[in-house]
Design a protein around this motif. Sequence first.
Motif, PDB file in Angstrom:
ATOM      1  N   SER A   5      23.608  34.002  46.088  1.00 12.13           N
ATOM      2  CA  SER A   5      22.955  34.959  46.189  1.00 12.13           C
ATOM      3  C   SER A   5      21.506  35.178  44.876  1.00 12.13           C
ATOM      4  O   SER A   5      21.725  34.616  44.144  1.00 12.13           O
ATOM      5  N   LYS A   6      20.701  36.210  46.229  1.00 13.51           N
ATOM      6  CA  LYS A   6      20.465  36.937  45.080  1.00 13.51           C
ATOM      7  C   LYS A   6      20.446  37.753  43.790  1.00 13.51           C
ATOM      8  O   LYS A   6      20.167  38.059  42.718  1.00 13.51           O
ATOM      9  N   GLU A   7      21.626  38.004  44.204  1.00  9.70           N
ATOM     10  CA  GLU A   7      22.503  38.735  43.400  1.00  9.70           C
ATOM     11  C   GLU A   7      23.214  38.285  42.394  1.00  9.70           C
ATOM     12  O   GLU A   7      22.961  38.628  41.074  1.00  9.70           O
ATOM     13  N   MET A   8      24.073  37.053  42.153  1.00 11.36           N
ATOM     14  CA  MET A   8      24.271  36.724  41.605  1.00 11.36           C
ATOM     15  C   MET A   8      22.974  35.473  40.820  1.00 11.36           C
ATOM     16  O   MET A   8      23.527  35.530  39.267  1.00 11.36           O
ATOM     17  N   GLN A   9      22.596  35.305  41.654  1.00 14.94           N
ATOM     18  CA  GLN A   9      21.519  34.493  40.907  1.00 14.94           C
ATOM     19  C   GLN A   9      20.089  35.764  39.932  1.00 14.94           C
ATOM     20  O   GLN A   9      20.155  35.358  38.425  1.00 14.94           O
ATOM     21  N   SER A  10      20.698  37.167  39.687  1.00 12.61           N
ATOM     22  CA  SER A  10      19.560  37.889  39.280  1.00 12.61           C
ATOM     23  C   SER A  10      21.051  38.555  37.951  1.00 12.61           C
ATOM     24  O   SER A  10      20.773  38.290  36.475  1.00 12.61           O
ATOM     25  N   CYS A  11      22.355  37.889  37.860  1.00 20.31           N
ATOM     26  CA  CYS A  11      23.428  38.213  37.344  1.00 20.31           C
ATOM     27  C   CYS A  11      23.223  37.158  36.331  1.00 20.31           C
ATOM     28  O   CYS A  11      23.285  37.432  34.973  1.00 20.31           O
ATOM     29  N   ILE A  12      23.064  35.602  36.710  1.00 24.58           N
ATOM     30  CA  ILE A  12      22.418  34.259  36.014  1.00 24.58           C
ATOM     31  C   ILE A  12      21.768  34.914  34.405  1.00 24.58           C
ATOM     32  O   ILE A  12      21.849  35.078  34.020  1.00 24.58           O
ATOM     33  N   ASP A  13      20.374  35.644  35.583  1.00 23.33           N
ATOM     34  CA  ASP A  13      19.113  35.428  34.469  1.00 23.33           C
ATOM     35  C   ASP A  13      19.328  36.644  33.390  1.00 23.33           C
ATOM     36  O   ASP A  13      19.268  36.559  32.631  1.00 23.33           O
ATOM     37  N   ILE A  62      27.969  26.898  37.908  1.00 25.36           N
ATOM     38  CA  ILE A  62      29.251  26.058  38.552  1.00 25.36           C
ATOM     39  C   ILE A  62      29.498  26.408  39.927  1.00 25.36           C
ATOM     40  O   ILE A  62      30.342  25.281  40.118  1.00 25.36           O
ATOM     41  N   GLY A  63      29.530  27.466  40.171  1.00 26.17           N
ATOM     42  CA  GLY A  63      30.721  28.048  41.535  1.00 26.17           C
ATOM     43  C   GLY A  63      31.630  28.282  41.916  1.00 26.17           C
ATOM     44  O   GLY A  63      32.381  27.939  42.519  1.00 26.17           O
ATOM     45  N   THR A  64      32.185  28.381  40.776  1.00 23.32           N
ATOM     46  CA  THR A  64      33.643  29.095  40.486  1.00 23.32           C
ATOM     47  C   THR A  64      34.257  30.114  40.578  1.00 23.32           C
ATOM     48  O   THR A  64      33.368  31.217  40.388  1.00 23.32           O
ATOM     49  N   PRO A  65      35.281  30.333  41.652  1.00 23.56           N
ATOM     50  CA  PRO A  65      35.551  32.064  41.883  1.00 23.56           C
ATOM     51  C   PRO A  65      35.371  32.604  40.394  1.00 23.56           C
ATOM     52  O   PRO A  65      35.947  33.883  40.369  1.00 23.56           O
ATOM     53  N   HIS A  66      36.139  31.475  39.666  1.00 21.54           N
ATOM     54  CA  HIS A  66      36.700  32.260  38.304  1.00 21.54           C
ATOM     55  C   HIS A  66      35.880  33.444  37.563  1.00 21.54           C
ATOM     56  O   HIS A  66      35.973  34.110  36.552  1.00 21.54           O
ATOM     57  N   HIS A  67      34.252  32.772  38.245  1.00 22.36           N
ATOM     58  CA  HIS A  67      33.276  34.068  37.462  1.00 22.36           C
ATOM     59  C   HIS A  67      33.775  35.686  37.938  1.00 22.36           C
ATOM     60  O   HIS A  67      32.833  36.097  37.153  1.00 22.36           O
ATOM     61  N   CYS A 105      27.012  42.138  35.294  1.00 21.21           N
ATOM     62  CA  CYS A 105      28.660  42.050  35.480  1.00 21.21           C
ATOM     63  C   CYS A 105      29.422  42.374  36.163  1.00 21.21           C
ATOM     64  O   CYS A 105      30.068  41.924  37.102  1.00 21.21           O
ATOM     65  N   ARG A 106      29.283  44.001  36.118  1.00 20.72           N
ATOM     66  CA  ARG A 106      30.281  44.727  37.071  1.00 20.72           C
ATOM     67  C   ARG A 106      29.500  43.953  38.368  1.00 20.72           C
ATOM     68  O   ARG A 106      30.923  44.498  39.083  1.00 20.72           O
ATOM     69  N   ARG A 107      28.994  44.498  38.398  1.00 23.95           N
ATOM     70  CA  ARG A 107      28.831  44.098  40.331  1.00 23.95           C
ATOM     71  C   ARG A 107      29.470  42.874  40.477  1.00 23.95           C
ATOM     72  O   ARG A 107      29.909  42.517  41.912  1.00 23.95           O
ATOM     73  N   MET A 108      29.157  42.255  39.308  1.00 28.36           N
ATOM     74  CA  MET A 108      29.371  40.941  40.343  1.00 28.36           C
ATOM     75  C   MET A 108      31.528  40.470  40.163  1.00 28.36           C
ATOM     76  O   MET A 108      31.764  39.353  40.922  1.00 28.36           O
ATOM     77  N   ALA A 109      31.438  41.208  38.956  1.00 28.51           N
ATOM     78  CA  ALA A 109      32.680  41.752  39.152  1.00 28.51           C
ATOM     79  C   ALA A 109      33.600  42.254  39.776  1.00 28.51           C
ATOM     80  O   ALA A 109      35.040  41.534  40.877  1.00 28.51           O
TER      81      ALA A 109
END
Length: 110
Positions: A5-13, A62-67, A105-109
């Motif tokens: 997702s764009k949100e995940m890519q943004s969080c990675i960045d 790596i796409g793990t839900p543990h993120h 990160c709070r949004r992704m968690a």
Amino acid sequence: MHQMSKEMQSCIDECLRCYQTCLGMAMTHCLEQGGKHVEPSHFRLMMACAEICRTSAHFMLIGTPHHKHTCRECAEICEECARSCEQVGDMQECVDECRRCAESCRRMAA
């Protein structure tokens, strides 16, 4: 590769920027300034922040839900690092980057 997702890519960045900022400031600014910039509790926190940011980015890549777990911890450590950098002073770039990363990160968690 998994769909990201764009949100995940943004969080990675954000995580990678925070990793680079914390590590870079610790290794240059803090070491050069000395004094309270290199007090063990502050310096270790900066290293921990850089590492959890790198780890969170890696888990998302790596796409793990543990993120979700690493992102939750990352947000907490980034907030603590921002507070520490504020107290030390002359580290606004790190404060700002840690807070942006924590919010992402709070949004992704969630």
